[in-house]
Design an enzyme around this catalytic site. Sequence first.
Site, PDB file in Angstrom:
ATOM      1  N   ASP A  13       0.809  -1.221   0.000  1.00  0.00           N
ATOM      2  CA  ASP A  13       0.000   0.000   0.000  1.00  0.00           C
ATOM      3  C   ASP A  13       0.845   1.274   0.000  1.00  0.00           C
ATOM      4  O   ASP A  13       0.435   2.309   0.541  1.00  0.00           O
ATOM      5  CB  ASP A  13      -0.964   0.021   1.204  1.00  0.00           C
ATOM      6  CG  ASP A  13      -1.816  -1.222   1.250  1.00  0.00           C
ATOM      7  OD1 ASP A  13      -2.146  -1.745   0.174  1.00  0.00           O
ATOM      8  OD2 ASP A  13      -2.156  -1.662   2.361  1.00  0.00           O
ATOM      9  N   LYS A  16       1.778   2.144  -5.144  1.00  0.00           N
ATOM     10  CA  LYS A  16       2.280   1.575  -6.414  1.00  0.00           C
ATOM     11  C   LYS A  16       1.308   1.867  -7.550  1.00  0.00           C
ATOM     12  O   LYS A  16       1.704   2.252  -8.639  1.00  0.00           O
ATOM     13  CB  LYS A  16       2.461   0.044  -6.271  1.00  0.00           C
ATOM     14  CG  LYS A  16       3.479  -0.352  -5.220  1.00  0.00           C
ATOM     15  CD  LYS A  16       3.581  -1.866  -5.054  1.00  0.00           C
ATOM     16  CE  LYS A  16       2.388  -2.507  -4.382  1.00  0.00           C
ATOM     17  NZ  LYS A  16       2.177  -2.152  -2.977  1.00  0.00           N
ATOM     18  N   GLY A  40      -4.483  -4.375  -3.740  1.00  0.00           N
ATOM     19  CA  GLY A  40      -5.465  -3.303  -3.874  1.00  0.00           C
ATOM     20  C   GLY A  40      -4.698  -2.072  -4.317  1.00  0.00           C
ATOM     21  O   GLY A  40      -4.031  -1.431  -3.507  1.00  0.00           O
ATOM     22  N   HIS A  41      -4.706  -1.811  -5.612  1.00  0.00           N
ATOM     23  CA  HIS A  41      -3.931  -0.688  -6.155  1.00  0.00           C
ATOM     24  C   HIS A  41      -4.897   0.425  -6.558  1.00  0.00           C
ATOM     25  O   HIS A  41      -5.634   0.295  -7.534  1.00  0.00           O
ATOM     26  CB  HIS A  41      -3.088  -1.158  -7.351  1.00  0.00           C
ATOM     27  CG  HIS A  41      -2.049  -2.172  -6.968  1.00  0.00           C
ATOM     28  ND1 HIS A  41      -1.241  -2.797  -7.878  1.00  0.00           N
ATOM     29  CD2 HIS A  41      -1.679  -2.660  -5.759  1.00  0.00           C
ATOM     30  CE1 HIS A  41      -0.427  -3.632  -7.233  1.00  0.00           C
ATOM     31  NE2 HIS A  41      -0.680  -3.567  -5.948  1.00  0.00           N
ATOM     32  N   GLN A 225       1.955  -6.381  -3.364  1.00  0.00           N
ATOM     33  CA  GLN A 225       2.507  -6.550  -2.020  1.00  0.00           C
ATOM     34  C   GLN A 225       3.851  -5.805  -1.945  1.00  0.00           C
ATOM     35  O   GLN A 225       4.007  -4.815  -2.649  1.00  0.00           O
ATOM     36  CB  GLN A 225       2.634  -8.033  -1.616  1.00  0.00           C
ATOM     37  CG  GLN A 225       1.292  -8.723  -1.440  1.00  0.00           C
ATOM     38  CD  GLN A 225       0.599  -9.076  -2.744  1.00  0.00           C
ATOM     39  OE1 GLN A 225       1.183  -9.724  -3.600  1.00  0.00           O
ATOM     40  NE2 GLN A 225      -0.641  -8.656  -2.900  1.00  0.00           N
TER      41      GLN A 225
HETATM   42  P1  GDP Z   1      -0.729   0.293  -3.510  1.00  0.00           P
HETATM   43  O1  GDP Z   1      -1.291  -0.989  -3.025  1.00  0.00           O
HETATM   44  O2  GDP Z   1       0.759   0.366  -3.302  1.00  0.00           O
HETATM   45  O3  GDP Z   1      -1.113   0.614  -4.921  1.00  0.00           O
HETATM   46  O4  GDP Z   1      -1.344   1.425  -2.585  1.00  0.00           O
HETATM   47  P2  GDP Z   1      -2.891   1.583  -2.178  1.00  0.00           P
HETATM   48  O5  GDP Z   1      -3.618   2.110  -3.334  1.00  0.00           O
HETATM   49  O6  GDP Z   1      -3.379   0.347  -1.525  1.00  0.00           O
HETATM   50  O7  GDP Z   1      -2.779   2.636  -1.009  1.00  0.00           O
HETATM   51  C1  GDP Z   1      -2.199   3.889  -1.209  1.00  0.00           C
HETATM   52  C2  GDP Z   1      -3.252   4.963  -0.878  1.00  0.00           C
HETATM   53  O8  GDP Z   1      -2.596   6.200  -0.735  1.00  0.00           O
HETATM   54  C3  GDP Z   1      -4.270   5.150  -1.957  1.00  0.00           C
HETATM   55  O9  GDP Z   1      -5.497   5.517  -1.355  1.00  0.00           O
HETATM   56  C4  GDP Z   1      -3.704   6.304  -2.778  1.00  0.00           C
HETATM   57  O10 GDP Z   1      -4.723   7.043  -3.422  1.00  0.00           O
HETATM   58  C5  GDP Z   1      -3.069   7.146  -1.699  1.00  0.00           C
HETATM   59  N1  GDP Z   1      -1.874   7.887  -2.093  1.00  0.00           N
HETATM   60  C6  GDP Z   1      -0.905   7.550  -2.976  1.00  0.00           C
HETATM   61  N2  GDP Z   1       0.076   8.465  -2.957  1.00  0.00           N
HETATM   62  C7  GDP Z   1      -0.268   9.391  -2.030  1.00  0.00           C
HETATM   63  C8  GDP Z   1       0.365  10.572  -1.530  1.00  0.00           C
HETATM   64  O11 GDP Z   1       1.459  10.942  -1.910  1.00  0.00           O
HETATM   65  N3  GDP Z   1      -0.327  11.271  -0.575  1.00  0.00           N
HETATM   66  C9  GDP Z   1      -1.535  10.870  -0.109  1.00  0.00           C
HETATM   67  N4  GDP Z   1      -2.118  11.621   0.832  1.00  0.00           N
HETATM   68  N5  GDP Z   1      -2.158   9.778  -0.552  1.00  0.00           N
HETATM   69  C10 GDP Z   1      -1.516   9.032  -1.488  1.00  0.00           C
HETATM   70  P1  IMO Z   2      -0.836  -4.271  -2.253  1.00  0.00           P
HETATM   71  O1  IMO Z   2      -0.416  -4.836  -3.581  1.00  0.00           O
HETATM   72  C1  IMO Z   2      -0.963  -4.705   2.082  1.00  0.00           C
HETATM   73  C2  IMO Z   2      -0.912  -8.787   3.659  1.00  0.00           C
HETATM   74  C3  IMO Z   2      -2.168  -9.219   4.404  1.00  0.00           C
HETATM   75  C4  IMO Z   2      -1.564 -10.218   5.383  1.00  0.00           C
HETATM   76  C5  IMO Z   2      -0.486 -10.887   4.537  1.00  0.00           C
HETATM   77  C6  IMO Z   2      -0.910 -12.196   3.897  1.00  0.00           C
HETATM   78  O2  IMO Z   2      -2.114  -3.527  -2.296  1.00  0.00           O
HETATM   79  O3  IMO Z   2       0.277  -3.530  -1.607  1.00  0.00           O
HETATM   80  P2  IMO Z   2      -2.497 -12.811   1.847  1.00  0.00           P
HETATM   81  O4  IMO Z   2      -3.935 -12.478   1.595  1.00  0.00           O
HETATM   82  O5  IMO Z   2      -1.562 -12.299   0.812  1.00  0.00           O
HETATM   83  O6  IMO Z   2      -2.278 -14.254   2.149  1.00  0.00           O
HETATM   84  O7  IMO Z   2      -2.160 -12.026   3.224  1.00  0.00           O
HETATM   85  O8  IMO Z   2      -0.133  -9.963   3.523  1.00  0.00           O
HETATM   86  N1  IMO Z   2      -1.165  -8.266   2.307  1.00  0.00           N
HETATM   87  C7  IMO Z   2      -1.127  -6.977   1.968  1.00  0.00           C
HETATM   88  N2  IMO Z   2      -0.971  -5.873   2.734  1.00  0.00           N
HETATM   89  N3  IMO Z   2      -1.086  -4.571   0.753  1.00  0.00           N
HETATM   90  C8  IMO Z   2      -1.215  -5.655  -0.030  1.00  0.00           C
HETATM   91  O9  IMO Z   2      -1.183  -5.586  -1.384  1.00  0.00           O
HETATM   92  C9  IMO Z   2      -1.288  -6.920   0.574  1.00  0.00           C
HETATM   93  N4  IMO Z   2      -1.453  -8.183   0.107  1.00  0.00           N
HETATM   94  C10 IMO Z   2      -1.366  -8.989   1.172  1.00  0.00           C
HETATM   95  O10 IMO Z   2      -2.765  -8.126   5.059  1.00  0.00           O
HETATM   96  O11 IMO Z   2      -0.920  -9.536   6.428  1.00  0.00           O
HETATM   97 MG    MG Z   3      -2.795  -1.665  -1.763  1.00  0.00          MG
END
Ligand code: GDP
Ligand code: IMO
Ligand code: MG
Length: 424
Positions: A13, A16, A40-41, A225
Amino acid sequence: MNMDIVLGLQWGDEGKGKFIDLISENYDITARFNGGANAGHSIERNGKRITLKMIPSGIFMKGVQNVIGTGTVLDPVSFKKEILNLQRFDETLQPEKNMIISRKAHLVLPTYKLLDIFMEESPDYTTIGTTRNGIAQTYSNKILRQNLRVGDLYSSDFKSRVEHILKRDYRLLASGDMVLPSFDEISQEFFEAIDFLKKFKCTETEIYLNKALSEGKSILAEGSQAAMLDIDHGTYPYVTSSSTTAAGACGGLGISPKKMGEIYGIAKAYCTRVGNGVFPTELFDETGEEIRMKGNEFGSNTGRPRRTGWLDLPALKYAVMINGVTQLVLTKADVLSGLKSVAVCTHYELENGTIEAVSGILPESARPVLKWMDGWNADFSKMKSISELPKELTEFLAFLEEELAVPVAYLSTGPGREQILKMK
Ligand code: GDP
Ligand code: IMO
Ligand code: MG
């Protein structure tokens, strides 16, 4: 041409999805190499937000081909829901035309998701805090050589092989006290999703990708991840079940390490983690809560509150090292804006007095040694130039660059697509 890679350097998270959505326009192909619907991107477009689980983050870019690679695990039921949801979000999307799937990607069967819940809730197993998508169950069946792959769905005995596995798993699940959906219900939903999946081109993506490289096309590999969740290098057992590293991109896509180009490492200016497991810099106080609320630190996929803490340099140095990161993308420094001071963990002090400055092994007893720096305060919402950055943040970035020996190439300043500064 080379393949560039985007990787998470912490516990996921890091942002990416946002970064890949932004830079994918510079590539011919974006390719997922690991994981499945546990990702969850999030991507923001015109004030609307969408979360991609299995679909590569280049899907919105016209002219970009998207690949679901061999190292991934594909859940047909979740995939169908995701595609239908994407098409509601953007009616112009035609994912059948700009996405291909590896015949060798492994299928997530419905009982694997039930077994994931079963194991998470049973006292006989360690509770990991998974996303309950059946990820570990699919990868373990793959390693046991008992699983089915996308390419199998064209074979005449596919249905009977699926039913054999479902029945086998139902016998195991019946030993617990979980309330189970009926066999017919899950089986029907699965085969309907398989029919839907057949609309997409399934092919030998290794050959497609290598041919593309030899024709001068560019590839962006999308990690899901992150390093500290890697099956080998992460905080085992509280990890995911795939290879999340740059080496995992080569393995998962069938591309030689000789072809690697830039390796973008994404990190937040602090740390978050969902699920269980060690987190030495975790904050349990008001600051931790403030970061959670301001940063909207709730799982994009599961909605779970993310644990929050200060930036962990020993773990980040480890992630940079194992991945050979060439450019750092720092996100969410805007979330820390307004704090009088911010901390960075520079070392761990272990129980026996040892100091660790680079580490992927984070024992529960590790005491983080914190360096406090002046906080920054600025309106990041409309920032367009690095000259507008507050001096304290510039110092923070310089400190990170020196410690990590990697340039901060981009600074993301908010969730919006335009909210990013190119630093170098
Ligand atoms: P990912 O799994 O690495 O793609 O990240 P996620 O989408 O799960 O979580 C990142 C969250 O942070 C999302 O809600 C993005 O919209 C938000 N986000 C990304 N970059 C920034 C930033 O620089 N500042 C803030 N405030 N939010 C950001
Ligand atoms: P993105 O791509 C954050 C964590 C779960 C748990 C562990 C194992 O959005 O960064 P799983 O379902 O993979 O067997 O869970 O890994 N986890 C993540 N945490 N972002 C993710 O993906 C994750 N994918 C798995 O919360 O701790
Ligand atoms: Mg994510």
